[in-house]
Write a protein that holds these residues in place. Structure first.
Motif, mmCIF file in Angstrom:
data_model
loop_
_atom_site.group_PDB
_atom_site.id
_atom_site.type_symbol
_atom_site.label_atom_id
_atom_site.label_comp_id
_atom_site.label_asym_id
_atom_site.label_seq_id
_atom_site.Cartn_x
_atom_site.Cartn_y
_atom_site.Cartn_z
ATOM 1 N N LEU A 86 0.837 -1.180 0.000
ATOM 2 C CA LEU A 86 0.000 0.000 0.000
ATOM 3 C C LEU A 86 0.878 1.238 0.000
ATOM 4 O O LEU A 86 1.920 1.269 0.637
ATOM 5 C CB LEU A 86 -0.876 -0.018 1.246
ATOM 6 N N SER A 87 0.456 2.252 -0.748
ATOM 7 C CA SER A 87 1.275 3.448 -0.832
ATOM 8 C C SER A 87 0.721 4.573 0.032
ATOM 9 O O SER A 87 1.391 5.547 0.277
ATOM 10 C CB SER A 87 1.361 3.920 -2.280
ATOM 11 N N LEU A 88 -0.513 4.442 0.489
ATOM 12 C CA LEU A 88 -1.096 5.514 1.286
ATOM 13 C C LEU A 88 -0.835 5.227 2.755
ATOM 14 O O LEU A 88 -1.355 4.266 3.321
ATOM 15 C CB LEU A 88 -2.596 5.592 1.041
ATOM 16 N N ALA A 89 -0.047 6.059 3.397
ATOM 17 C CA ALA A 89 0.349 5.793 4.778
ATOM 18 C C ALA A 89 -0.845 5.713 5.745
ATOM 19 O O ALA A 89 -0.888 4.827 6.589
ATOM 20 C CB ALA A 89 1.335 6.861 5.236
ATOM 21 N N PRO A 90 -1.835 6.623 5.667
ATOM 22 C CA PRO A 90 -2.925 6.559 6.642
ATOM 23 C C PRO A 90 -3.749 5.291 6.508
ATOM 24 O O PRO A 90 -4.449 4.915 7.433
ATOM 25 C CB PRO A 90 -3.777 7.786 6.305
ATOM 26 N N LEU A 91 -3.667 4.654 5.366
ATOM 27 C CA LEU A 91 -4.491 3.479 5.142
ATOM 28 C C LEU A 91 -3.682 2.200 5.262
ATOM 29 O O LEU A 91 -4.124 1.149 4.827
ATOM 30 C CB LEU A 91 -5.132 3.550 3.759
ATOM 31 N N ALA A 92 -2.468 2.297 5.848
ATOM 32 C CA ALA A 92 -1.617 1.124 5.916
ATOM 33 C C ALA A 92 -2.267 0.044 6.764
ATOM 34 O O ALA A 92 -3.057 0.317 7.652
ATOM 35 C CB ALA A 92 -0.265 1.508 6.507
ATOM 36 N N GLY A 93 -1.919 -1.186 6.464
ATOM 37 C CA GLY A 93 -2.471 -2.291 7.230
ATOM 38 C C GLY A 93 -3.602 -2.954 6.491
ATOM 39 O O GLY A 93 -4.435 -2.277 5.896
ATOM 40 N N PRO A 94 -3.632 -4.285 6.511
ATOM 41 C CA PRO A 94 -4.651 -4.994 5.723
ATOM 42 C C PRO A 94 -6.058 -4.738 6.226
ATOM 43 O O PRO A 94 -7.000 -4.690 5.445
ATOM 44 C CB PRO A 94 -4.260 -6.464 5.888
ATOM 45 N N ARG A 95 -6.224 -4.538 7.529
ATOM 46 C CA ARG A 95 -7.578 -4.358 8.051
ATOM 47 C C ARG A 95 -8.183 -3.058 7.545
ATOM 48 O O ARG A 95 -9.334 -3.010 7.155
ATOM 49 C CB ARG A 95 -7.550 -4.338 9.562
ATOM 50 N N ALA A 96 -7.362 -1.995 7.531
ATOM 51 C CA ALA A 96 -7.890 -0.689 7.121
ATOM 52 C C ALA A 96 -8.318 -0.735 5.671
ATOM 53 O O ALA A 96 -9.389 -0.240 5.323
ATOM 54 C CB ALA A 96 -6.827 0.379 7.334
ATOM 55 N N ARG A 97 -7.510 -1.370 4.828
ATOM 56 C CA ARG A 97 -7.882 -1.328 3.411
ATOM 57 C C ARG A 97 -9.074 -2.217 3.138
ATOM 58 O O ARG A 97 -9.929 -1.893 2.320
ATOM 59 C CB ARG A 97 -6.684 -1.670 2.523
ATOM 60 N N LEU A 98 -9.196 -3.330 3.879
ATOM 61 C CA LEU A 98 -10.393 -4.155 3.754
ATOM 62 C C LEU A 98 -11.616 -3.364 4.226
ATOM 63 O O LEU A 98 -12.678 -3.402 3.601
ATOM 64 C CB LEU A 98 -10.225 -5.427 4.593
ATOM 65 N N ALA A 99 -11.420 -2.609 5.297
ATOM 66 C CA ALA A 99 -12.539 -1.843 5.849
ATOM 67 C C ALA A 99 -13.005 -0.790 4.854
ATOM 68 O O ALA A 99 -14.210 -0.597 4.670
ATOM 69 C CB ALA A 99 -12.127 -1.186 7.163
#
Lengths: 175, 106
Positions: A86-99
């Motif tokens: 992921l390139s967007l720092a605030p959205l890092a982490g698999p849970r955030a992007r799934l959310a």
């Protein structure tokens, strides 16, 4: 029969979209996208939009995806690349992007369900389909002539912009 | 085809969600651009489903198809400009990963 075909094609379109994300090489992504676009074109045809099905194949499969393939081959990017980073720092982490994805999907579905009262049986499709060309042309050159001219201007501007962007040979050249 | 228009909307939202996922997850700029194309296609499908919903038997609703024509044009324009930018980025960085262009640190 057409109903079964619609659901099969929906599955193909979704699998193609999934393939765009999952493919390791950009080449695989382009081919998956091609399958997805073709399935969508047949869905347009089944839904009664005959001209737009043809336009979908001509413009997307014929022009846009060939442009993608051309750039991939020109830059020699066919080899395997990085995958799920992921390139967007605030959205890092698999849970955030799934959310985020689930939230977007749920929001759209909720919007549709909230307006569910408006849905009824689809109209019967005549020989001319739901996008008869004479009426479309009258609309483009009549009521929608201003957006039509705006989009011609946009195409011209794009042509100039792309030539300027692609003409520069080296960064030392400046303008 | 006797499929209710809701199902077209569902397919559209699923395609859009996949486009968003691809846009967020992939670092290759070309795949990002393809995800945008996917989202534009989902929007087209939603336009057409709405148009189908509002068509009367002898009188098709033309606003949906007309907007789809405009969206297709804009998508082609976006692809052309985006790919030209990718070529410029590749000339500058020898790479098409989004992480390679981080001077502005947004």
């Amino acid at each position: 029969m057409a109903e079964i075909l619609f659901y099969v094609l929906s599955a193909v379109a979704l699998l193609g979209a999934l393939g765009v994300i999952l493919a390791r090489s950009p080449m695989g992504s382009v081919l998956s996208l091609l399958g997805s676009f073709f399935a969508l074109a047949v869905i347009y045809l089944l839904a009664g939009f005959q001209f737009l099905a043809a336009a979908q194949i001509l413009v997307y499969a014929g022009a846009v995806l060939v442009l993608f393939l051309f750039v991939i081959m020109l830059l020699n990017l066919g080899q395997l690349g990085t995958r799920f980073q992921l390139s967007l720092a605030p959205l890092a982490g698999p849970r955030a992007r799934l959310a985020v994805t689930v939230a977007v999907a749920l929001g759209l579905v909720g919007l549709i369900v909230a307006q569910g009262a408006a849905f009824g049986a689809p109209p019967p499709v005549g020989d001319a389909g739901l996008d008869p060309l004479p009426e479309l042309a009258l609309g483009l050159f009549g009521r929608y002539s201003l957006p039509f001219q705006a989009i011609s201007l946009l195409l011209l501007a794009t042509m100039v912009a792309v030539v300027v962007l692609a003409k520069r040979q080296r960064k030392e050249d400046g303008r | 085809m006797n499929v209710p228009s809701e199902h077209l909307f569902f397919l559209s939202s699923a395609l859009f969600a996949l486009g968003v996922l691809g846009f967020l997850v992939r670092r290759n700029v070309i795949v990002t651009l393809m995800s945008i194309e996917l989202m534009l296609n989902a929007a087209n499908l939603a336009f057409l489903a709405g148009s189908r919903l509002h068509s009367a038997p002898g009188r098709p609703d033309l606003q949906g198809p007309l907007f789809v024509i405009f969206v297709i044009t804009v998508a082609a324009v976006e692809a052309a400009v985006g790919l030209a930018l990718i070529i410029a980025l590749y000339r500058l960085k020898q790479s098409v990963e989004t992480d390679s262009a981080s001077e502005m640190k947004g």
